[in-house]
Design a protein around this motif. Structure first.
Motif, PDB file in Angstrom:
ATOM      1  N   VAL A  54       0.862  -1.110   0.067  1.00 17.36           N
ATOM      2  CA  VAL A  54       0.099  -0.127   0.152  1.00 17.36           C
ATOM      3  C   VAL A  54       0.802   1.269   0.169  1.00 17.36           C
ATOM      4  O   VAL A  54       0.624   2.082  -0.730  1.00 17.36           O
ATOM      5  CB  VAL A  54      -0.903   0.174   1.179  1.00 17.36           C
ATOM      6  CG1 VAL A  54      -1.578   1.503   1.350  1.00 17.36           C
ATOM      7  CG2 VAL A  54      -1.892  -1.079   0.906  1.00 17.36           C
ATOM      8  N   THR A  55       1.845   1.342   0.819  1.00 11.88           N
ATOM      9  CA  THR A  55       2.742   2.459   0.919  1.00 11.88           C
ATOM     10  C   THR A  55       3.561   2.507  -0.386  1.00 11.88           C
ATOM     11  O   THR A  55       3.479   3.685  -0.720  1.00 11.88           O
ATOM     12  CB  THR A  55       3.528   2.441   2.184  1.00 11.88           C
ATOM     13  OG1 THR A  55       4.549   1.431   2.026  1.00 11.88           O
ATOM     14  CG2 THR A  55       3.003   2.255   3.479  1.00 11.88           C
ATOM     15  N   SER A  87     -10.061  -9.473   1.800  1.00  8.20           N
ATOM     16  CA  SER A  87     -11.281  -9.055   1.529  1.00  8.20           C
ATOM     17  C   SER A  87     -11.238  -7.762   1.051  1.00  8.20           C
ATOM     18  O   SER A  87     -11.540  -7.132  -0.402  1.00  8.20           O
ATOM     19  CB  SER A  87     -12.188  -9.166   2.639  1.00  8.20           C
ATOM     20  OG  SER A  87     -13.569  -8.180   2.188  1.00  8.20           O
ATOM     21  N   LYS A  88     -10.694  -6.528   1.637  1.00  3.43           N
ATOM     22  CA  LYS A  88     -10.506  -5.185   1.062  1.00  3.43           C
ATOM     23  C   LYS A  88      -9.293  -5.092   0.232  1.00  3.43           C
ATOM     24  O   LYS A  88      -8.426  -5.586   0.283  1.00  3.43           O
ATOM     25  CB  LYS A  88     -10.219  -4.585   2.363  1.00  3.43           C
ATOM     26  CG  LYS A  88     -10.120  -2.869   2.293  1.00  3.43           C
ATOM     27  CD  LYS A  88     -10.148  -2.123   3.396  1.00  3.43           C
ATOM     28  CE  LYS A  88     -10.071  -0.547   3.299  1.00  3.43           C
ATOM     29  NZ  LYS A  88     -10.166  -0.089   4.614  1.00  3.43           N
ATOM     30  N   ALA A  89      -9.697  -4.395  -0.938  1.00  4.36           N
ATOM     31  CA  ALA A  89      -8.845  -4.021  -1.945  1.00  4.36           C
ATOM     32  C   ALA A  89      -7.700  -2.924  -1.385  1.00  4.36           C
ATOM     33  O   ALA A  89      -8.084  -2.001  -1.046  1.00  4.36           O
ATOM     34  CB  ALA A  89      -9.410  -3.476  -3.234  1.00  4.36           C
ATOM     35  N   VAL A 104     -15.373   7.316  -7.456  1.00  7.21           N
ATOM     36  CA  VAL A 104     -14.389   6.146  -8.244  1.00  7.21           C
ATOM     37  C   VAL A 104     -14.574   4.623  -7.858  1.00  7.21           C
ATOM     38  O   VAL A 104     -15.065   4.644  -6.615  1.00  7.21           O
ATOM     39  CB  VAL A 104     -12.745   6.705  -7.655  1.00  7.21           C
ATOM     40  CG1 VAL A 104     -11.746   5.618  -7.945  1.00  7.21           C
ATOM     41  CG2 VAL A 104     -12.450   8.105  -8.082  1.00  7.21           C
ATOM     42  N   ARG A 105     -14.352   3.918  -8.773  1.00  2.00           N
ATOM     43  CA  ARG A 105     -14.545   2.548  -8.436  1.00  2.00           C
ATOM     44  C   ARG A 105     -13.068   1.972  -8.189  1.00  2.00           C
ATOM     45  O   ARG A 105     -11.982   2.581  -8.951  1.00  2.00           O
ATOM     46  CB  ARG A 105     -15.101   1.564  -9.470  1.00  2.00           C
ATOM     47  CG  ARG A 105     -14.374   1.665 -10.857  1.00  2.00           C
ATOM     48  CD  ARG A 105     -15.094   0.682 -11.543  1.00  2.00           C
ATOM     49  NE  ARG A 105     -16.276   1.138 -12.457  1.00  2.00           N
ATOM     50  CZ  ARG A 105     -16.320   1.698 -13.603  1.00  2.00           C
ATOM     51  NH1 ARG A 105     -15.359   2.204 -14.108  1.00  2.00           N
ATOM     52  NH2 ARG A 105     -17.398   2.259 -13.937  1.00  2.00           N
ATOM     53  N   VAL A 106     -12.896   0.908  -7.239  1.00  3.51           N
ATOM     54  CA  VAL A 106     -11.552   0.306  -6.821  1.00  3.51           C
ATOM     55  C   VAL A 106     -11.534  -1.145  -6.651  1.00  3.51           C
ATOM     56  O   VAL A 106     -12.518  -1.522  -6.103  1.00  3.51           O
ATOM     57  CB  VAL A 106     -11.029   1.234  -5.416  1.00  3.51           C
ATOM     58  CG1 VAL A 106      -9.636   0.776  -5.300  1.00  3.51           C
ATOM     59  CG2 VAL A 106     -11.251   2.751  -5.381  1.00  3.51           C
TER      60      VAL A 106
END
Ligand code: CAA
Length: 382
Positions: A54-55, A87-89, A104-106
Motif C-alpha cells: 500500500v505504501t 477482502s478489502k482491496a 471512483v471504483r476501486v
C-alpha cells in the motif's frame, strides 16, 4: 485513424532498504558471480517495517496524481500477488491516502505476476468505451521466499503506477496481444503462507513455454513479425530469465540473438529484485528512461504470472515521449535506499509475515506514506 490509447504516465517506487547480493552470497557461501551473472541480479529492495504494497503503491501513484491531477479518473485498479487483506482491496487504502474523489471504483486483481497486465487491459477497455476517462493502474509487490532457499536471491520489492488514457504521452498500446494460459504448479502461495512456494526449474520452463505460446498466438492473429519489433521488455523474476526466454524465441522464429539487446530494460530490475506485478513495467520504465531516442519504435512487452497466464503486448512509443521521461529520478530513488546487513535483513524477513494481531510499527521509512500498524485487527496508514 482510430484514437490512440495507452500509457500516459508511469512512476516507480520501491522499498526503503537494499540488500547487496555480494553480502548474501558471502552469507550463503555462494560465488557472487552466480547471482550477478548466473541469475543477473545485483541487489534487492527490502521494505522497512512500516512499508508494504500500500505504501509503495501510494508513493508511485502520488507522483502520477501530482503531475496530472484527478480529472477523468473514475477507476483505480490495484494489482498484487502480495495482498494485505483477503477482502478489502489495497487500492481503497491508496484512495484514502491520496484523497481521491468519492466517485471512483476501486478493485484488486490477482494472477501472480500477471495481474498488472490484466489491469492495463481492463483500463484499455474502460477508456475505449469513454475516452474522456483515465484509469489509475497500480502494481505493487513484495516478493518473499523462505530464507536460505535457491529462490532467496530473487526476492525484491517495488511498485509502479500508470495512468492509462487516450492520446497518451508515452506509448500507444496496440489492440492485438498474444495469450497463453496453462494450469501448472510452478509458483503459488497458499492462503496460510506469507512466502511463496516454488518449483524453480519448472517455473523457468513454464515461463519460456508461455512466452513462445503467446508469441504464436500473436502471430496467428496477424501480429507484427519479429523484424517489426524494435525492442523487447519482459517480466523479470531475475533478469537472466528474459535472456533464456528471448534466446528460445530467436530459435523459434529463426533469427540471431544478442544478449545485449535486452540489457537496458534490466537496469532497474537488477537493483530492485523481483517486483512480481510491477516487474515488466519497471523494465519498460528503464527502457523509456535510458535508451536512445525510441520515438516511433515498437516495443514487445511480455507478462508472465505463474500458475500460469502469459500475455505478449506491443506498443508504439509516442513522438514527443522524451519531453515526459524521468531519466535520473529512479537512479536517485535506488541510490537513496539504506543498506542492510544480512543479519538485519533476515530479522526483518522473519517479522514481515502478515498479521492481524495489534501491533505498532516503528517509524523508519522516509517515503510519503507509512504503515502505522494494526489495531482492532485493521491496518492503519498515515
Ligand atoms: N558463475 C556464473 N554463473 C553461475 C555460477 C558462477 N559461479 N554458478 C552458477 N551459475 C549459473 C548456473 O549455470 C545457472 O545458469 P543457467 O540458468 O544459464 O544454466 C544460473 O547460475 C542459476 O544457477 P542454478 O540453476 O543452479 O540456480 P538455482 O537452482 O540455485 O536457482 C532459480 C535458480 C531456480 C531461478 C531460483 O532462483 C528460484 O527458484 N527463483 C524463484 C523462481 C523464479 O524466479 N522463477 C522464474 C520463472 S516464474 C516467474 O517468472 C514468476 C515469478 O515472478 C516468480
Amino acid at each position: 485513424h482510430p484514437l490512440a490509447l495507452g500509457i500516459h504516465d508511469l512512476a516507480i517506487a520501491t522499498g526503503h532498504h537494499v540488500l547487496d547480493l555480494d553480502d548474501l552470497a558471502a552469507a550463503n557461501g555462494v560465488d557472487p558471480a552466480k547471482y550477478h551473472v548466473g541469475i543477473g541480479q545485483d541487489a534487492f529492495s527490502v521494505p522497512a517495517p512500516d512499508e508494504d504494497i500500500v505504501t509503495m503503491g501510494a508513493a508511485a501513484a502520488k507522483q502520477v496524481i501530482d503531475r496530472h491531477g484527478v480529472d477523468g479518473i473514475r477507476t483505480v485498479l490495484f494489482a498484487t500477488e502480495s495482498g494485505v487483506d483477503q477482502s478489502k482491496a489495497a487500492g481503497v487504502y491508496v484512495h484514502g491516502l491520496l484523497g481521491l474523489p468519492r466517485n471512483v471504483r476501486v478493485v484488486e486483481l490477482k494472477q501472480a505476476c500477471y495481474g498488472g497486465t490484466a489491469a492495463v487491459q481492463m483500463a484499455l477497455g474502460i477508456i475505449a468505451r469513454d475516452p474522456s476517462e483515465r484509469v489509475l493502474v497500480i502494481a505493487a509487490d513484495v516478493a518473499r521466499y523462505d530464507v536460505e532457499t535457491a529462490a532467496e536471491p530473487t526476492q525484491g520489492a517495488g511498485a509502479v503506477a500508470m495512468l492509462i488514457a487516450a492520446d497518451p504521452d508515452l506509448i500507444e498500446l496496440e489492440p492485438q496481444s498474444g495469450l497463453f494460459t496453462a494450469d501448472v504448479d510452478d509458483f503459488w502461495r497458499p492462503n496460510d503462507r506469507s512466502t511463496a512456494l516454488v518449483d524453480g526449474r519448472l517455473s523457468v520452463t513454464a515461463y519460456v513455454d508461455s512466452f513462445i505460446g503467446a508469441w504464436d498466438d500473436l502471430a496467428s492473429r496477424g501480429g507484427p513479425g519479429i523484424e517489426a519489433i524494435d525492442r523487447f521488455v519482459h517480466h523479470q523474476p531475475f533478469t537472466k530469465m528474459a535472456i533464456k526466454a528471448h534466446r528460445k524465441l530467436a530459435q523459434h522464429v529463426g533469427v540471431p540473438f544478442e544478449e545485449t539487446e535486452l540489457a537496458i530494460g534490466f537496469t532497474y530490475n537488477r537493483q530492485t529484485g523481483n517486483t512480481y506485478t510491477a516487474s515488466l513495467w519497471i523494465a519498460l520504465g528503464a527502457l523509456l528512461d535510458l535508451d536512445d531516442d525510441l520515438a516511433g519504435a515498437r516495443i514487445g512487452m511480455f507478462s508472465y504470472g505463474s500458475g500460469s497466464v502469459g500475455e505478449l503486448m506491443t506498443g508504439v512509443v509516442r513522438p514527443e515521449y522524451q519531453q515526459h521521461r524521468r531519466t535520473g529520478r529512479v537512479h536517485e530513488l535506488l541510490a537513496a535506499r539504506v543498506p542492510l546487513s544480512v543479519e538485519v535483513y533476515r530479522e526483518l524477513h522473519a517479522a514481515g509475515a502478515a498479521t492481524s494481531e495489534d501491533v505498532e510499527r516503528p517509524r523508519v521509512t522516509t517515503a510519503p506514506f507509512r504503515f502505522a500498524g494494526v489495531s482492532g485487527g485493521a491496518r492503519h496508514y498515515e
